[in-house]
Design a protein around this motif. Structure first.
Motif, PDB file in Angstrom:
ATOM      1  N   TYR B  95       7.286 -20.538 -40.457  1.00 44.48           N
ATOM      2  CA  TYR B  95       6.399 -20.375 -39.302  1.00 44.48           C
ATOM      3  C   TYR B  95       6.902 -21.162 -38.095  1.00 44.48           C
ATOM      4  O   TYR B  95       6.854 -20.688 -36.964  1.00 44.48           O
ATOM      5  CB  TYR B  95       4.986 -20.805 -39.660  1.00 44.48           C
ATOM      6  N   LEU B  97      10.026 -22.062 -37.403  1.00 44.99           N
ATOM      7  CA  LEU B  97      11.214 -21.407 -36.850  1.00 44.99           C
ATOM      8  C   LEU B  97      10.826 -20.159 -36.081  1.00 44.99           C
ATOM      9  O   LEU B  97      11.329 -19.902 -34.994  1.00 44.99           O
ATOM     10  CB  LEU B  97      12.164 -21.027 -37.977  1.00 44.99           C
ATOM     11  N   LEU B  98       9.880 -19.387 -36.661  1.00 45.25           N
ATOM     12  CA  LEU B  98       9.533 -18.115 -36.024  1.00 45.25           C
ATOM     13  C   LEU B  98       8.725 -18.322 -34.764  1.00 45.25           C
ATOM     14  O   LEU B  98       8.788 -17.506 -33.850  1.00 45.25           O
ATOM     15  CB  LEU B  98       8.792 -17.231 -37.017  1.00 45.25           C
ATOM     16  N   LEU B  99       7.975 -19.416 -34.704  1.00 46.06           N
ATOM     17  CA  LEU B  99       7.261 -19.701 -33.458  1.00 46.06           C
ATOM     18  C   LEU B  99       8.262 -19.906 -32.329  1.00 46.06           C
ATOM     19  O   LEU B  99       8.129 -19.325 -31.243  1.00 46.06           O
ATOM     20  CB  LEU B  99       6.379 -20.948 -33.617  1.00 46.06           C
ATOM     21  N   PHE B 101      11.206 -18.820 -32.295  1.00 45.88           N
ATOM     22  CA  PHE B 101      11.876 -17.541 -32.101  1.00 45.88           C
ATOM     23  C   PHE B 101      11.043 -16.624 -31.195  1.00 45.88           C
ATOM     24  O   PHE B 101      11.588 -15.912 -30.340  1.00 45.88           O
ATOM     25  CB  PHE B 101      12.121 -16.877 -33.461  1.00 45.88           C
ATOM     26  N   ALA B 102       9.723 -16.677 -31.371  1.00 48.00           N
ATOM     27  CA  ALA B 102       8.848 -15.881 -30.503  1.00 48.00           C
ATOM     28  C   ALA B 102       9.056 -16.265 -29.043  1.00 48.00           C
ATOM     29  O   ALA B 102       9.067 -15.409 -28.157  1.00 48.00           O
ATOM     30  CB  ALA B 102       7.386 -16.075 -30.910  1.00 48.00           C
TER      31      ALA B 102
END
Lengths: 251, 289, 320
Positions: B95, B97-99, B101-102
């Motif tokens: 989560y 990393l993907l935040l 990434f967003a």
């Protein structure tokens, strides 16, 4: 005198400059309920970690049933029959009680490699788990996720998961820490019973002297990585050296 | 031969310094916050675009742009940390990393909206445009400047972390967060300040890149973030010294690769990264976690 | 776990809908549905690794590409039988996953993520640079969809999209079924144990490294299958398939739908493709909108769409 299930020779471990095991020699006899005691920092946890594989052995040898195991990875030692429970609850938190016990049970028979079978079909494992649930007294909460169990129940599960691999040598690291008296009696009774049945040799690490002296047949006292005393509870109680450095006024 | 080798090394050093500027912020943030920030490349990109805008509309002064541009990006960094990242420190790695990434997706797209989808060629900077002779070949003064700025930043960072009060807190918190909060460090505020400072470093790199890169695109952050990741990993996640050395190694290696094995330079970099990770997962200068 | 009746109904309805799309929809809809199913195969397999075992890989694009190029080479040089080609795709991807996984599974968390990223990008740069073999940035082109022949006895043409659709549908249904079987198998349980507590799993007698490697290879094989299917669909294989930007897709899809559920990657794939089509129809700013959706999910709805749905069902069904 039973057979020697575990023979430790010249086991040495350093954390930096701190010595936590000093050319330790120790034998564990099969079927003899042994307790390891010692003040904080005596090297009890290190010893268990070395035997069970949590820590790499720096030097010395460990023979289990005559076989050298000091270089084996954890899971292979478990397969051979050495397991442990942890001082801090160490279970699969989001899985149910049933699943927590199914994993080691299935792993033991190599059935966790089955990637296309249905878990409902694992009847033998399910029966074993059912027995185990009865044994540790968690049958009533078998579908509850482990992380919502009471602390005492989590400790019971901890012991149950360790028992599930049907070890011939089982280390219990403060198995009753954080339990209420009722649970404590139950666990101790279990241990006594299982020890009598003779399939599993228990080694306890405990702080509570009442438990140690009422339950064990043999007590080993560690102090600064060395064995300070070794004998029956009576002998240890009367050992002057032990009383001096460790028991002090508590007995 | 010697001439070209020296040329390649100099080019590699200046490339390495840009990577270092981005990797230093990335590393600082990872060391203290424990978050690997994909969006750090976007801060580099935003630094470049803001600097360019200041340069274009406010008197064409590059140095003014270099000061104001990264400061604007700091505001964005502040918002990202204070209102988003702060709430995911405790949850699982994917989560986090993907935040970040967003934010890469959002910033890249916003840049396209604000500055246009095509590439931008920054105006020639006459004042910075001179060059000197190095072994009979011309070498731009600006590149020399970059090669000097990089170590200066490293030195300043080192001094700040070793000698100042803020640096001591940073060291304390990165080794033991609970301890730091127990002795009265306001960890959330510290995290915000470190994140904003790291953002500034990345944006500064972007600003400095404006006269260097020739063309700016909305994808410029993605290229450099991967390089910065490699550098941070090679040097040891969380180790500034490692990031500095890693950036120089990668910079020079890439330059040699581009010059002598143009087809396989990217492959070589990743082989190096994987090799080091396998041989020493903690990196060259990292401590095992 | 027995399927509840409404779940059963959902499965049947979805299957009917998918068959219906194949029979009655327009070309574009059929094309989109194939993209959804291919992405879903990729994501379902990937989620065995991420959702089930708790390992975040940024390199699964490499296995997707291995499948794509594997099918491509096989088709161009050996045999153009689509099923054999797909088999080759799966095998090549699995072998590559075995090799890369062997190095990666010793590490976890961020190091695992970075290692897989490095290996994935290695594959990408090889595909990109070895122009003579792989076609460089153009990729492999001109891969044909020959009929599926069964020992010359029966030939099923798949040249038209509408025909190929049913092959994709069949592979998709089989894959989904297989993934679900794995999730509910003893292996699946062992994998969740490793996700929950790797140390305890060791002490349960599991060789954690080997199990991680096994699931890495399984998920890699599904990625390869998806890659092969896409190559047959688009009749080309491109280096970008191995890029980390593509490796991120199954992660995003799983997250969108919900990480630890079976339906998550399925729902995520539908939403991902549908959303992209809709947003791209009205604006140029697909990345912006997708970024915002991601933000919202991570900040507030980490169970993903399926998680939210389950919560609603739960409330309606008992107010828990």
């Amino acid at each position: 005198m039973g057979d020697l299930i575990l023979q430790i020779r010249k086991l040495t471990n350093f954390f930096g400059m701190v010595c936590t095991a000093k050319e330790l020699d120790l034998d564990i006899e099969a079927g003899v309920l042994t307790s390891i005691i010692g003040p904080n920092g005596a090297g009890k946890s290190t010893l268990i970690n070395l035997i069970t594989g949590n820590l790499p052995v720096q030097s010395g040898s460990i023979l289990f049933k005559g076989r050298e195991i000091s270089r084996l990875p954890i899971h292979q030692r478990v397969r051979l029959g050495i397991c442990r429970s942890f001082q801090i609850v160490n279970i699969f938190p989001e899985l149910t009680v049933l699943e927590n016990l199914l994993i080691p049970t299935l792993a033991l028979s190599g059935r966790t490699r089955r990637f296309f079978a249905k878990i409902e079909g694992e009847d033998r494992a399910r029966d074993q788990v059912k027995n185990l649930l009865e044994k540790v007294g968690l049958a009533g909460v078998k579908d509850t996720p482990a992380n919502v169990l009471s602390h005492g129940d989590q400790r019971l599960l901890e012991v149950g998961v360790a028992l599930a691999v049907e070890p011939s040598l089982l280390f219990l690291d403060e198995p009753t820490a954080g339990m209420n008296p009722v649970e404590r009696v139950k666990v101790l009774e279990n241990i006594r019973q299982l020890s009598r049945e003779g399939q599993t040799t228990f080694v306890l690490v405990e702080h509570d002297m009442d438990i140690v002296f009422s339950l064990s047949e043999r007590v080993v006292v560690l102090h600064r990585g060395d064995i300070l005393g070794d004998g029956t509870p009576e002998e240890i109680k009367n050992n002057v050296q032990v009383r001096e450095v460790y028991l002090g006024d508590s007995v | 031969m010697l001439q070209s080798v020296v040329q390649v090394i100099l080019a590699g050093l200046s490339t390495g310094m840009f990577i270092w500027l981005v990797a230093s912020g990335l590393t600082l943030i990872f060391g203290v916050l424990g978050v690997l920030n994909f969006a750090h490349g976007s801060f580099y990109m935003l630094g470049a675009y803001f600097c360019f805008t200041v340069l274009k509309y406010m008197g064409a002064n590059f140095w003014l742009g270099l000061i104001l541009g990264p400061l604007c990006v700091c505001v964005i960094g502040f918002i990202v940390e204070r209102f988003f990242l702060r709430y995911v420190y405790h949850i699982a790695l994917p989560y986090q990393l993907l935040l970040t990434f967003a934010f890469v997706l959002i910033f890249d797209n916003l840049v396209k909206i604000v500055w246009g989808a095509g590439s931008i060629s920054p105006p020639a900077l006459a004042a910075l445009g001179g060059s000197v002779d190095v072994l009979g070949r011309k070498f731009p003064i600006y590149n020399i400047l970059i090669i000097v700025v990089g170590p200066l930043v490293a030195l300043a960072l080192w001094g700040m972390i070793e000698k100042t009060w803020w640096g001591r807190i940073i060291r304390a918190s990165s080794s033991d967060r609970e301890m730091a909060s127990a002795i009265g460090v306001r960890v959330p505020a510290l995290f915000t300040s470190v994140f904003v400072f790291g953002t500034w470093l990345g944006a500064l790199g972007g600003g400095l890149a404006v006269p260097y890169v020739g063309i700016m695109t909305s994808g410029m952050g993605e290229t450099i973030i991967i390089e910065a990741f490699i550098v941070a990993v090679i040097g040891g996640l969380g180790s500034l010294k490692g990031a500095f050395v890693g950036a120089l190694v990668i910079g020079v290696l890439t330059a040699f690769g581009t010059r002598f094995f143009p087809t396989f330079d990217m492959f070589l970099t990743f082989i190096l990264m994987a090799g080091i990770l396998l041989w020493r997962p903690q990196g060259l200068f990292g401590v095992a976690r | 776990m027995k399927l509840k009746s409404w779940q059963m109904a959902l499965v049947v309805l979805s299957l009917l809908a998918l068959v219906g799309v194949g029979l009655f929809s327009g070309r574009f809809m059929i094309y989109l549905a194939m993209r959804v199913m291919i992405l879903a195969i990729f994501a379902l397999g990937y989620n065995l690794l991420l959702g089930q075992t708790g390992l975040l890989s940024f390199g699964h694009g490499a296995f997707y590409a291995a499948g794509a190029y594997g099918l491509g080479f096989f088709g161009l040089h050996l045999s153009s039988h689509p099923l054999l080609g797909l088999l080759a795709a799966v095998v090549l991807a699995a072998v590559l996953a075995l090799i890369i996984g062997f190095f990666c599974v010793r590490h976890t968390e961020i190091y695992f993520a970075m290692l897989t990223l490095a290996f994935g990008m290695m594959v990408f740069s090889l595909l990109w640079s070895a122009r003579e073999v792989t076609g460089g940035d153009d990729g492999l082109v001109g891969i044909m969809r020959d009929p599926v022949s069964f020992f010359g006895l029966l030939e099923i043409p798949i040249g038209k999209d509408r025909q190929y659709y049913f092959l994709v549908l069949a592979v998709f249904v089989l894959s989904a079924w297989a993934v679900q079987r794995i999730r509910l198998s003893p292996l699946g349980l062992a994998l969740s144990g490793i996700r929950e507590n790797a140390n305890r799993a060791e002490f349960a007698g599991l060789s954690v490294k080997n199990y991680r490697l096994a699931v890495f290879v399984i998920s890699g094989a599904f990625a390869g299958l998806a890659g092969g299917l896409e190559t047959l669909l688009e009749s080309n294989a491109r280096p970008f398939m191995a890029h980390w930007g593509h490796s991120a897709e199954p992660i995003l899809v799983s997250l969108l739908g919900g990480l630890q559920t079976f339906a998550g990657p399925l729902a995520g794939s539908v939403i991902f493709i549908a959303m992209r089509e809709m947003v791209q129809r009205f604006t140029e700013n697909w990345m912006l909108w997708f970024g915002i959706v991601l933000l919202v999910i991570i900040m507030g709805f980490r169970g993903g769409v399926v998680g939210v749905f389950q919560r609603l069902i739960g409330q309606a069904g008992g107010g828990r």
